[in-house]
Design a protein around this motif. Structure first.
Motif, PDB file in Angstrom:
ATOM      1  N   UNK A 142       0.831  -1.212   0.000  1.00 57.49           N
ATOM      2  CA  UNK A 142       0.000   0.000   0.000  1.00 57.49           C
ATOM      3  C   UNK A 142       0.868   1.265   0.000  1.00 57.49           C
ATOM      4  N   UNK A 143       1.991   1.206   0.702  1.00 52.83           N
ATOM      5  CA  UNK A 143       2.893   2.333   0.738  1.00 52.83           C
ATOM      6  C   UNK A 143       3.967   2.164  -0.330  1.00 52.83           C
ATOM      7  N   UNK A 144       4.396   3.248  -0.888  1.00 53.83           N
ATOM      8  CA  UNK A 144       5.372   3.181  -1.965  1.00 53.83           C
ATOM      9  C   UNK A 144       6.667   2.520  -1.523  1.00 53.83           C
ATOM     10  N   UNK A 145       7.023   2.777  -0.284  1.00 53.83           N
ATOM     11  CA  UNK A 145       8.247   2.167   0.227  1.00 53.83           C
ATOM     12  C   UNK A 145       7.950   0.969   1.121  1.00 53.83           C
ATOM     13  N   UNK A 146       6.767   0.408   0.956  1.00 54.86           N
ATOM     14  CA  UNK A 146       6.378  -0.731   1.771  1.00 54.86           C
ATOM     15  C   UNK A 146       7.141  -2.005   1.395  1.00 54.86           C
ATOM     16  N   UNK A 147       6.981  -2.979   2.249  1.00 59.53           N
ATOM     17  CA  UNK A 147       7.695  -4.255   2.077  1.00 59.53           C
ATOM     18  C   UNK A 147       7.125  -4.992   0.860  1.00 59.53           C
ATOM     19  N   UNK A 148       7.986  -5.448  -0.015  1.00 62.02           N
ATOM     20  CA  UNK A 148       7.562  -6.130  -1.242  1.00 62.02           C
ATOM     21  C   UNK A 148       7.742  -7.647  -1.085  1.00 62.02           C
ATOM     22  N   UNK A 149       6.670  -8.380  -1.362  1.00 55.82           N
ATOM     23  CA  UNK A 149       6.722  -9.848  -1.309  1.00 55.82           C
ATOM     24  C   UNK A 149       6.844 -10.410  -2.725  1.00 55.82           C
ATOM     25  N   UNK A 150       7.535 -11.532  -2.850  1.00 53.73           N
ATOM     26  CA  UNK A 150       7.717 -12.112  -4.198  1.00 53.73           C
ATOM     27  C   UNK A 150       6.401 -12.666  -4.752  1.00 53.73           C
ATOM     28  N   UNK A 151       6.324 -12.650  -6.050  1.00 52.37           N
ATOM     29  CA  UNK A 151       5.135 -13.200  -6.715  1.00 52.37           C
ATOM     30  C   UNK A 151       5.125 -14.728  -6.605  1.00 52.37           C
ATOM     31  N   UNK A 152       3.944 -15.274  -6.735  1.00 50.63           N
ATOM     32  CA  UNK A 152       3.780 -16.742  -6.713  1.00 50.63           C
ATOM     33  C   UNK A 152       3.087 -17.179  -7.998  1.00 50.63           C
ATOM     34  N   UNK A 153       3.478 -18.347  -8.468  1.00 54.51           N
ATOM     35  CA  UNK A 153       2.814 -18.858  -9.675  1.00 54.51           C
ATOM     36  C   UNK A 153       2.844 -20.398  -9.691  1.00 54.51           C
ATOM     37  N   UNK A 154       1.861 -20.981 -10.320  1.00 51.58           N
ATOM     38  CA  UNK A 154       1.794 -22.444 -10.489  1.00 51.58           C
ATOM     39  C   UNK A 154       1.186 -22.709 -11.867  1.00 51.58           C
ATOM     40  N   UNK A 155       1.927 -23.409 -12.672  1.00 54.90           N
ATOM     41  CA  UNK A 155       1.465 -23.678 -14.028  1.00 54.90           C
ATOM     42  C   UNK A 155       0.377 -24.759 -14.055  1.00 54.90           C
ATOM     43  N   UNK A 156      -0.503 -24.649 -15.025  1.00 51.73           N
ATOM     44  CA  UNK A 156      -1.490 -25.704 -15.286  1.00 51.73           C
ATOM     45  C   UNK A 156      -0.773 -26.819 -16.032  1.00 51.73           C
ATOM     46  N   UNK A 157      -0.750 -28.022 -15.459  1.00 56.92           N
ATOM     47  CA  UNK A 157      -0.010 -29.129 -16.096  1.00 56.92           C
ATOM     48  C   UNK A 157      -0.907 -30.070 -16.897  1.00 56.92           C
ATOM     49  N   UNK A 158      -2.218 -29.977 -16.736  1.00 57.90           N
ATOM     50  CA  UNK A 158      -3.138 -30.830 -17.505  1.00 57.90           C
ATOM     51  C   UNK A 158      -4.329 -29.998 -17.946  1.00 57.90           C
ATOM     52  N   UNK A 159      -4.766 -30.216 -19.164  1.00 58.31           N
ATOM     53  CA  UNK A 159      -5.892 -29.471 -19.717  1.00 58.31           C
ATOM     54  C   UNK A 159      -6.909 -30.447 -20.297  1.00 58.31           C
ATOM     55  N   UNK A 160      -8.167 -30.269 -19.918  1.00 59.10           N
ATOM     56  CA  UNK A 160      -9.233 -31.151 -20.386  1.00 59.10           C
ATOM     57  C   UNK A 160      -9.295 -31.219 -21.908  1.00 59.10           C
ATOM     58  N   UNK A 161      -9.220 -30.096 -22.638  1.00 60.81           N
ATOM     59  CA  UNK A 161      -9.266 -30.190 -24.103  1.00 60.81           C
ATOM     60  C   UNK A 161      -8.176 -31.097 -24.670  1.00 60.81           C
ATOM     61  N   UNK A 162      -6.984 -31.051 -24.058  1.00 59.48           N
ATOM     62  CA  UNK A 162      -5.889 -31.898 -24.530  1.00 59.48           C
ATOM     63  C   UNK A 162      -6.187 -33.373 -24.268  1.00 59.48           C
ATOM     64  N   UNK A 163      -6.731 -33.650 -23.066  1.00 56.80           N
ATOM     65  CA  UNK A 163      -7.105 -35.030 -22.751  1.00 56.80           C
ATOM     66  C   UNK A 163      -8.157 -35.539 -23.724  1.00 56.80           C
ATOM     67  N   UNK A 164      -9.153 -34.697 -23.990  1.00 61.58           N
ATOM     68  CA  UNK A 164     -10.230 -35.081 -24.901  1.00 61.58           C
ATOM     69  C   UNK A 164      -9.677 -35.365 -26.298  1.00 61.58           C
TER      70      UNK A 164
END
Length: 243
Positions: free
Chosen positions: A45-67
């Motif tokens: 919220x503050x410009x000089x506030x504490x910055x946390x790292x981003x998080x991400x998780x990839x999609x490893x399976x997709x229904x259209x591909x299975x179909x």
């Protein structure tokens, strides 16, 4: 043009591929985490506030591909099975032993069934009891059995008697002993009866059922040389299901 025997040769592999693909997709579909992804960023919220790292998780399976995988494998299996069954409906051959036609225009599916029946019949014939080669047999048509040559044996009974072993003297009495003798009393006449078949008859039947089995196999191979027309219905069916 493709032959029926080529389609049959392909069927096992295509079926195994479809089953493996469907099983793999079935198990993947029951693991929700494979289909879930995430992108998470943090902004202070503050410009000089504490910055946390981003998080991400990839999609490893997709229904259209299975179909898509399922469609490709199952469509091939459906079409191949339709092609085979359509060809089976018209694939026929004669069962011949030499120049003798035992059955004409027999469908290939019937030939497959007949081959199994003849195998069972051969097993049955191989287990039939046969007459003992140690005896001479003649056929009794009135009683529908084999009769052996009549064998005569003596029947005797035991008889006890006394014999003088040492004659008497003026000083000693006679020494007498009891003995047992076999005294002929009668004669047994024995004739064996048998409801079995002769070994030569059983061997003849075995040879004949083997000959017919080989003729059926030859007919099946001939019927499987029938030309086939590729039949298709898998795409329409799967399009209806998944579109």
């Amino acid at each position: 043009m493709t032959k029926l025997n080529q389609i049959i040769a392909l069927e096992k592999g295509v079926k195994a591929t479809a089953e493996t693909t469907l099983t793999k997709a079935y198990h993947e579909a029951q693991k929700p985490d494979l289909f879930a992804g995430l992108i998470r960023t943090y902004e202070p919220l503050e410009e000089d506030g504490y910055v946390l790292p981003s998080e991400s998780k990839k999609v490893t399976a997709k229904v259209p591909s299975l179909v898509s995988e399922i469609e490709a494998a199952v469509e091939r299996l459906i079409d191949l099975t339709l092609t085979k069954d359509t060809a089976n409906a018209v694939a026929k051959a004669d069962v011949k032993v030499g120049d003798t036609v035992l059955a004409a225009d027999v469908p290939v599916t019937t030939l497959l069934w007949l081959e199994k029946q003849l195998t069972n019949l051969r097993t049955f014939i191989s287990k039939l009891p046969v007459t003992d080669v140690a005896d001479d047999w003649t056929w009794d048509g009135d009683n529908q059995v084999f009769r052996s040559a009549t064998v005569k044996t003596m029947r005797s009974r035991k008889s006890e008697d006394f014999i003088v072993v040492v004659p008497p003297t003026d000083k000693h009495p006679a020494h007498v002993e009891k003995v047992t003798k076999d005294v002929p009393e009668g004669t047994w006449s024995t004739t064996k009866l048998s409801g079995a078949v002769s070994p030569s008859q059983r061997d003849t039947w075995l040879a004949q059922v083997t000959t017919v089995t080989e003729a059926v196999k030859t007919a099946r191979e001939q019927a499987n040389l029938a030309e086939v027309v590729d039949a298709k219905m898998g795409k329409k069916i799967l399009d209806y299901i998944f579109r």
